[in-house]
Every structure is written in C-alpha cells, then in structure tokens.
Design a protein around this motif. Structure first.
Motif, PDB file in Angstrom:
ATOM      1  N   ALA A  72       0.819  -1.211   0.000  1.00  0.00           N
ATOM      2  CA  ALA A  72       0.000   0.000   0.000  1.00  0.00           C
ATOM      3  C   ALA A  72       0.853   1.262   0.000  1.00  0.00           C
ATOM      4  CB  ALA A  72      -0.928  -0.009   1.215  1.00  0.00           C
ATOM      5  N   LEU A  73       1.924   1.265   0.769  1.00  0.00           N
ATOM      6  CA  LEU A  73       2.801   2.438   0.815  1.00  0.00           C
ATOM      7  C   LEU A  73       3.485   2.670  -0.517  1.00  0.00           C
ATOM      8  CD1 LEU A  73       4.254   1.881   4.388  1.00  0.00           C
ATOM      9  CD2 LEU A  73       3.003   3.924   3.641  1.00  0.00           C
ATOM     10  N   LEU A  74       3.838   1.590  -1.212  1.00  0.00           N
ATOM     11  CA  LEU A  74       4.404   1.732  -2.552  1.00  0.00           C
ATOM     12  C   LEU A  74       3.356   2.247  -3.530  1.00  0.00           C
ATOM     13  CD1 LEU A  74       6.565  -1.526  -2.707  1.00  0.00           C
ATOM     14  CD2 LEU A  74       7.436   0.821  -2.775  1.00  0.00           C
ATOM     15  N   ALA A  75       2.125   1.755  -3.379  1.00  0.00           N
ATOM     16  CA  ALA A  75       1.048   2.195  -4.267  1.00  0.00           C
ATOM     17  C   ALA A  75       0.771   3.687  -4.115  1.00  0.00           C
ATOM     18  CB  ALA A  75      -0.220   1.390  -3.989  1.00  0.00           C
ATOM     19  N   MET A  76       0.930   4.213  -2.891  1.00  0.00           N
ATOM     20  CA  MET A  76       0.693   5.640  -2.657  1.00  0.00           C
ATOM     21  C   MET A  76       1.636   6.515  -3.471  1.00  0.00           C
ATOM     22  SD  MET A  76      -1.881   6.163  -0.792  1.00  0.00           S
ATOM     23  CE  MET A  76      -1.567   7.921  -0.750  1.00  0.00           C
ATOM     24  N   SER A  77       2.778   5.965  -3.847  1.00  0.00           N
ATOM     25  CA  SER A  77       3.757   6.718  -4.638  1.00  0.00           C
ATOM     26  C   SER A  77       3.802   6.248  -6.080  1.00  0.00           C
ATOM     27  CB  SER A  77       5.148   6.585  -4.017  1.00  0.00           C
ATOM     28  OG  SER A  77       5.162   7.109  -2.719  1.00  0.00           O
ATOM     29  N   ASN A  78       2.783   5.495  -6.467  1.00  0.00           N
ATOM     30  CA  ASN A  78       2.694   4.990  -7.847  1.00  0.00           C
ATOM     31  C   ASN A  78       3.914   4.171  -8.254  1.00  0.00           C
ATOM     32  OD1 ASN A  78       0.162   6.330  -8.382  1.00  0.00           O
ATOM     33  ND2 ASN A  78       1.315   8.245  -8.554  1.00  0.00           N
ATOM     34  N   LYS A  79       4.450   3.409  -7.298  1.00  0.00           N
ATOM     35  CA  LYS A  79       5.593   2.560  -7.564  1.00  0.00           C
ATOM     36  C   LYS A  79       5.121   1.182  -8.028  1.00  0.00           C
ATOM     37  CE  LYS A  79       8.980   5.342  -6.529  1.00  0.00           C
ATOM     38  NZ  LYS A  79      10.019   5.741  -7.513  1.00  0.00           N
ATOM     39  N   ASP A  80       5.706   0.734  -9.140  1.00  0.00           N
ATOM     40  CA  ASP A  80       5.398  -0.587  -9.668  1.00  0.00           C
ATOM     41  C   ASP A  80       6.060  -1.633  -8.778  1.00  0.00           C
ATOM     42  OD1 ASP A  80       5.191  -2.975 -11.100  1.00  0.00           O
ATOM     43  OD2 ASP A  80       5.417  -1.982 -13.045  1.00  0.00           O
ATOM     44  N   LEU A  81       5.261  -2.553  -8.242  1.00  0.00           N
ATOM     45  CA  LEU A  81       5.770  -3.574  -7.332  1.00  0.00           C
ATOM     46  C   LEU A  81       6.890  -4.387  -7.975  1.00  0.00           C
ATOM     47  CD1 LEU A  81       4.764  -4.206  -4.431  1.00  0.00           C
ATOM     48  CD2 LEU A  81       3.613  -6.201  -5.380  1.00  0.00           C
ATOM     49  N   ASN A  82       6.787  -4.639  -9.258  1.00  0.00           N
ATOM     50  CA  ASN A  82       7.767  -5.477  -9.944  1.00  0.00           C
ATOM     51  C   ASN A  82       9.095  -4.760 -10.186  1.00  0.00           C
ATOM     52  OD1 ASN A  82       5.906  -7.635 -10.272  1.00  0.00           O
ATOM     53  ND2 ASN A  82       4.960  -6.531 -11.975  1.00  0.00           N
ATOM     54  N   LYS A  83       9.096  -3.442  -9.994  1.00  0.00           N
ATOM     55  CA  LYS A  83      10.297  -2.668 -10.311  1.00  0.00           C
ATOM     56  C   LYS A  83      10.837  -1.915  -9.094  1.00  0.00           C
ATOM     57  CE  LYS A  83       8.672  -2.122 -15.051  1.00  0.00           C
ATOM     58  NZ  LYS A  83       8.124  -1.190 -16.050  1.00  0.00           N
ATOM     59  N   VAL A  84      10.422  -2.336  -7.912  1.00  0.00           N
ATOM     60  CA  VAL A  84      10.859  -1.643  -6.702  1.00  0.00           C
ATOM     61  C   VAL A  84      12.372  -1.788  -6.529  1.00  0.00           C
ATOM     62  CG1 VAL A  84      10.442  -3.639  -5.219  1.00  0.00           C
ATOM     63  CG2 VAL A  84      10.400  -1.365  -4.231  1.00  0.00           C
ATOM     64  N   LYS A  85      13.005  -0.731  -6.036  1.00  0.00           N
ATOM     65  CA  LYS A  85      14.454  -0.703  -5.806  1.00  0.00           C
ATOM     66  C   LYS A  85      14.723  -0.433  -4.332  1.00  0.00           C
ATOM     67  CE  LYS A  85      15.079   2.698  -8.650  1.00  0.00           C
ATOM     68  NZ  LYS A  85      15.725   3.746  -9.489  1.00  0.00           N
ATOM     69  N   SER A  86      15.938  -0.738  -3.914  1.00  0.00           N
ATOM     70  CA  SER A  86      16.296  -0.502  -2.515  1.00  0.00           C
ATOM     71  C   SER A  86      16.143   0.971  -2.151  1.00  0.00           C
ATOM     72  CB  SER A  86      17.726  -0.978  -2.241  1.00  0.00           C
ATOM     73  OG  SER A  86      18.648  -0.355  -3.119  1.00  0.00           O
ATOM     74  N   SER A  87      16.395   1.866  -3.102  1.00  0.00           N
ATOM     75  CA  SER A  87      16.262   3.298  -2.804  1.00  0.00           C
ATOM     76  C   SER A  87      14.824   3.680  -2.480  1.00  0.00           C
ATOM     77  CB  SER A  87      16.773   4.137  -3.978  1.00  0.00           C
ATOM     78  OG  SER A  87      16.070   3.823  -5.170  1.00  0.00           O
ATOM     79  N   ASP A  88      13.847   2.898  -2.955  1.00  0.00           N
ATOM     80  CA  ASP A  88      12.446   3.178  -2.634  1.00  0.00           C
ATOM     81  C   ASP A  88      12.175   2.993  -1.138  1.00  0.00           C
ATOM     82  OD1 ASP A  88      11.761   3.725  -5.293  1.00  0.00           O
ATOM     83  OD2 ASP A  88      11.419   1.614  -5.734  1.00  0.00           O
ATOM     84  N   PHE A  89      12.928   2.105  -0.499  1.00  0.00           N
ATOM     85  CA  PHE A  89      12.783   1.938   0.950  1.00  0.00           C
ATOM     86  C   PHE A  89      13.183   3.220   1.674  1.00  0.00           C
ATOM     87  CE2 PHE A  89      13.851  -2.842   0.399  1.00  0.00           C
ATOM     88  CZ  PHE A  89      12.522  -3.120   0.124  1.00  0.00           C
ATOM     89  N   GLY A  90      14.268   3.839   1.193  1.00  0.00           N
ATOM     90  CA  GLY A  90      14.790   5.022   1.863  1.00  0.00           C
ATOM     91  C   GLY A  90      14.060   6.303   1.526  1.00  0.00           C
TER      92      GLY A  90
END
Length: 578
Positions: free
Chosen positions: A263-281
């Motif tokens: 859900a937190l990734l979805a709030m930023s329109n981040k594609d689950l299949n393309k998530v990167k370590s920098s997205d955590f930070g």
C-alpha cells in the motif's frame, strides 16, 4: 565551500567475461574483486550461532511459550523500530505465542527506548517478559525498574554499547563486547530477525515441532520488513545486509510482501515489480517516519501489521498525509534556519565552523531533517534545536539534533565539549554522523561558543572540502535501457555500497524549471547522443542559466517510463558550468 570530484580507485578483478566490464569496474571501486564476494542467497547469511546472547535468550522464550506468558515488545519511533516491532509481533505469533503486545514510546512524552517513564507504566501491566527492539543497550535505568518488579528482559539492539551494560536477562547486540558476529552494521530489525531464527532452530533441536506434529514456520515471509528497516535506517550495506535486502526485494517483486508495504508503494505509484532498494529510503521510510515525528509510530506499525489490503491503503493514505504535513513543517523551518545562517554569514563574512540554529516554535520531531538539509547545503556540522520541556529551575530545556560531515565524528565533538565545558550539555549520545543532545535554553549561547571553539581545533581545509566520488565517465554504448537494468540487478545499492554514479561534460540543449524547483534538461554527449536529464531541488540562484551551454555533470542512470515510452534518463546529482 569548494567542490572536488574524484573517481573511485579500481583494481584488477577475477570476474568472468559474462559480467559487463563496467559493472566489474564498479564492484572493484567498492572493494569487491571476486565473484565469491557477491553473495545474495539466503543460505549464505552469517550463522545465528555467532551472535552473542542468542543462547541466553532462547530458553527464556521457550519458557514463555510453554507457559504462554505475556510478552511486550518495546520499540522505537523510527522506521527501523517500526519494522522491528512489526517483525517481532508477527514472528512470535507465527512461532506459537498468543499473548504478544507492543509499546512504542511517543518521543514527546517518553523519549527514546525503555525509559524510566515507560518502565513505570509497564510494571503496572501484566507483562511477564519485555523484548526491546532497536533500543535497550543504553536503557540502564528503565531496565533496572522493570527487573526490580520481577519482569524479565531480552535486549535486541544494534547501537554501540557503553561502558556499562544493562541488567537484562539476555543481550543480543553485535556491538557489545565479546560478540563475534561479523556484521557490525546490521540494523535493529536484522538483530530481531536473527533472534526469531535462533528460537526457531532451538525449538527444532528440542523436538518441539516433531512432538506437536507441525511444520516449522517459514520466517522468510517477513524478510520484506527486514529489507525495509535495513535500508531506511541507513546502515552500511555490507555483505550480510545486502543478502537481507536482496531477499526482501525479491519477495516484494514477486508480490509476496506485507499489505502495508504494498500500500505504501502504491501511494507513490511505484510498480511492485520494479521496486528498488532506494524506494525503501525515499518512499516508504519517510512515510513511516512521519508517524513517529508528528504523531505516534504505533500508527505506522499497524499499517505494517494489518493483513487487510483495503485497511492498509487507508492507513497508507493517512501516513502519506502526515508525510506531506511533515514536508510543509520542514520547509518552513528550513527557510527560517537558512535565514539565520545567512545572517551569520553576512555578519562574520563566512559560514561558521559549526552551525547552531534554534527557534522557540520549531517542531521537535523535524529538527533532525532540518539539520541534515543545512549540513548538505553549507557542508558544515550542524545542530538544530527545538524547545522540549521546562526544567526544575523553570528554564526551558532544548533538544538538539546534530548532523556531521565525513571526517568529523560529531559524537566525539560533543564529548569533548562536555569535558572541556562541564555543565553546558545536560546529556548527549550518538555516533559519527548523527547525534542528539539536551541543553538548558539559557546556556545556548555558551554552548554555541564552546561548540565553535572545539570544532576549530579539528576542522581542516581537507575536511571542509566536499568530495564527490564517481565511477568515472560512462562509455557511449552504456546509455541503454538494457545496461540500466544490468546496473539495477547488480545491487542492491545503498549506504556503504553506493549506487553507481558517473561524471562527464555535456552540452546543454535545453533547460527549464518544472514543479517550481526541479531543473529539466536536454543534454548531448560528445558523440551527439541526446538524453533527458532531471536535477531535483536545483539551486535556483544558479539554474536555469541561459549563459551556460556546457556543464560538468555528476549523474546516475535511470529508466524513465512515460506514456508507454521507455528511455534512459540522467538523474543529475551535481551540475557546474564547464
């Protein structure tokens, strides 16, 4: 402030020809020259048995399991603490515990960790066993209080141990004396994960699963939380941490992650299949931290704990709103702080050795971010203060958050100030790059003078010269989507294992502002190839610059997808006129 671009030193490598030579060079620049040093399989994690304190903790957990004792997890109010708390709650339940709760101290009421105030609250409950996560190694007084009430304590922490260790029943911390665990950089959530792994192995060795005729639980399903907390806490990505982060990313990309993370990734329109370590930070971490900074971190933990994606989306939206509120507060505080620094610069002719800023109405939960922003802009060790409580003498107590530059250990500087000017600092703690302290408001000017005096004895021109390390100039045939993907797959990248950064001279074909503060560029390299570039939060006093047609640019490669088109984009980290 001068700027110095230096290229990483590389050496010969033993990588096969299957690995792209540029990636082999990048690895070499980070001290890796052999394929055996790139470990990413879960089976290659450091053994649990080398972590001191596990053997003391698991019998306590076994007793608690057999008696179904009430366990209280005491967490911390940052992303590492939130993920540690959620992980321990989920893991213990998975291992068979039914009476598990958590308590995260509100930073404004209790302060950090298992404080005396929190301890006095906990002894009024029916808690049998307390497990600290991401805190505890410095909570001497609080642990004494709960121990005197007959409550057992397991400390799991990763912060540096002091001269005196807490009177806990078990201490699991790789940075305590005598611990042989090779990764001293593991985050709090990683230590908590190792405790769960150790207890599962203990139950297996005791024949527990066989006697109960059940299958040992798969704790790997929570490694997404471990990866998130590890990156968000900005710990060094050594080999063991890279394995944890890689495994967590793999689960997320497969869709096998906590609904709250999705859900937190979805709030930023981040594609689950393309998530990167920098997205955590930069995506999830700040939203979780906003709860701890402005409200109550328990809200962020509930988002990580929920099994309902619909609920997780609602919570993620609220966390996003909190983060936007935090940004607004931060922007106002930062502008006020920069005005203070500019006044100092005008009166003294130069930026002082150390920056101290304070306004009575500043928000205590945001001063750390403001200190970090000022440190980045002025490249000086910086402390931002906010009003906390009124002391027994009627004077206000100020909480300070310090951020430093490479080559200057800020915790040691505060220690020296405390030694040479006794009574100026009430208390302090931290490490090389970040620290916290408390002072009395009436002593602020005295502290500023002492801080400046001590800094002037340590700061040299070399320390004050900002160095930007790059991996050199990128060959023309590497500006491709395929190579960008190879770079991403060669990670995970992060603190201590920096994302590949390149430099070169480019012709500026077009430049304009977007979103009021971001510089959008069209660039041409010396071979005539055209690229889009974006420089977030550009220095508006310098850019756009219609008189500049060539620039020295430090950048990272990125894949930009827009309206179905996929192309290479340069993420500009620094730009100067060539």
């Amino acid at each position: 402030m001068s700027l110095n671009i230096q290229r990483r030193v590389t050496s010969d490598t033993a990588f096969s020809s299957e690995l792209h030579p540029v990636i082999a060079k990048i690895y070499s620049g980070r001290g890796i020259t052999n394929p055996s040093e790139i470990k990413r399989k879960a089976g290659e994690l450091l053994p649990v048995s080398t972590l001191k304190g596990i053997d003391d903790a698991v019998p306590l957990l076994h007793e608690a399991l057999l008696q179904q004792q009430h366990i209280t997890i005491v967490g911390d109010f940052d992303a590492d603490g939130a993920t540690s708390t959620a992980l321990m709650m989920l893991g213990l339940r998975k291992l068979g515990f039914t009476r598990v709760s958590y308590k995260v101290p509100n930073r404004f009421d209790y302060g950090y960790g298992l404080s005396p105030e929190l301890a006095n609250d906990l002894i009024k409950t029916d808690t049998d066993l307390i497990i600290t996560v991401d805190n505890g190694i410095s909570c001497i007084a609080g642990i004494d209080i709960v121990k005197s009430a007959g409550i057992k304590v397991i400390v799991t922490d990763h912060h540096l141990a002091g001269h005196i260790l807490p009177n806990a029943d078990a201490i699991i911390n790789p940075n305590q004396p005598g611990c042989e665990f090779a990764s001293k950089n593991i985050a709090g959530v990683g230590v908590a994960f190792y405790l769960l792994l150790g207890f599962r192995a203990y139950l297996r060795d005791q024949g527990y699963y066989q006697s109960m005729q059940i299958t040992p639980p798969n704790l790997a399903e929570y490694i997404d939380l471990v990866a998130l907390g590890t990156v968000a806490d900005v710990v060094k990505l050594d080999t063991n941490n890279r394995i944890l982060v890689h495994q967590g990313l793999a689960r997320i990309k497969s869709g096998l992650c906590r609904p709250g993370i999705r859900a937190l990734l979805a709030m930023s329109n981040k594609d689950l299949n393309k998530v990167k370590s920098s997205d955590f930070g930069f995506v999830i971490g700040p939203r979780l931290n906003a709860a701890g900074r402005l409200d109550d971190m328990s809200f962020g933990i509930r988002c990580l704990l929920t099994e309902d994606y619909g609920q997780a989306l609602k919570m993620a939206e609220d966390l996003n709103d909190l983060n936007n509120e935090r940004k607004d507060i931060e922007q106002g505080m930062r502008l006020e702080a920069e005005a203070v620094v500019n006044d100092l610069t005008l009166s003294e002719g130069d930026v002082p050795a150390g920056i101290c800023v304070y306004k009575p109405d500043w928000h205590q939960g945001v001063i750390g971010i403001v200190a970090g922003r000022l440190k980045e802009k002025y490249y000086r060790p910086t402390i931002a203060f906010a009003k906390a409580d009124v002391s027994a003498t009627g004077d206000s107590e100020l909480k300070g958050s310090a951020r430093s530059i490479p080559g200057l250990h800020i915790r040691d500087i505060l220690d020296e100030v405390n030694t040479k000017y006794p009574g100026v600092i009430l208390k302090f703690g931290g490490h090389a790059m970040a620290a916290g302290l408390s002072i009395i408001e009436s002593k602020l000017a005295e502290f500023q003078s002492a801080f400046e005096t001590v800094l002037n004895q340590h700061l040299t021109e070399d320390v004050l010269t900002q160095v930007i390390l790059t991996d050199g100039e990128l060959p023309a045939d590497c500006f491709t989507v395929d190579f960008c993907q190879q770079l991403a797959d060669a990670g995970p990248w992060g603190q201590g294992f920096a994302e590949p950064t390149f430099d070169g001279v480019f012709t500026i074909i077009n430049q304009r502002l977007v979103g009021a503060k971001h510089l959008k560029l069209v660039l041409s390299d010396r071979h005539g190839q055209l690229f889009d570039g974006i420089h977030f939060n550009a220095d508006l006093s310098q850019w756009p610059n219609p008189h500049c047609d060539q620039a020295q640019i430090v950048y990272q490669l990125d894949i930009n997808e827009f309206r179905g088109n996929i192309n290479v984009q340069l993420l500009v980290r620094d730009i100067t006129q060539a």
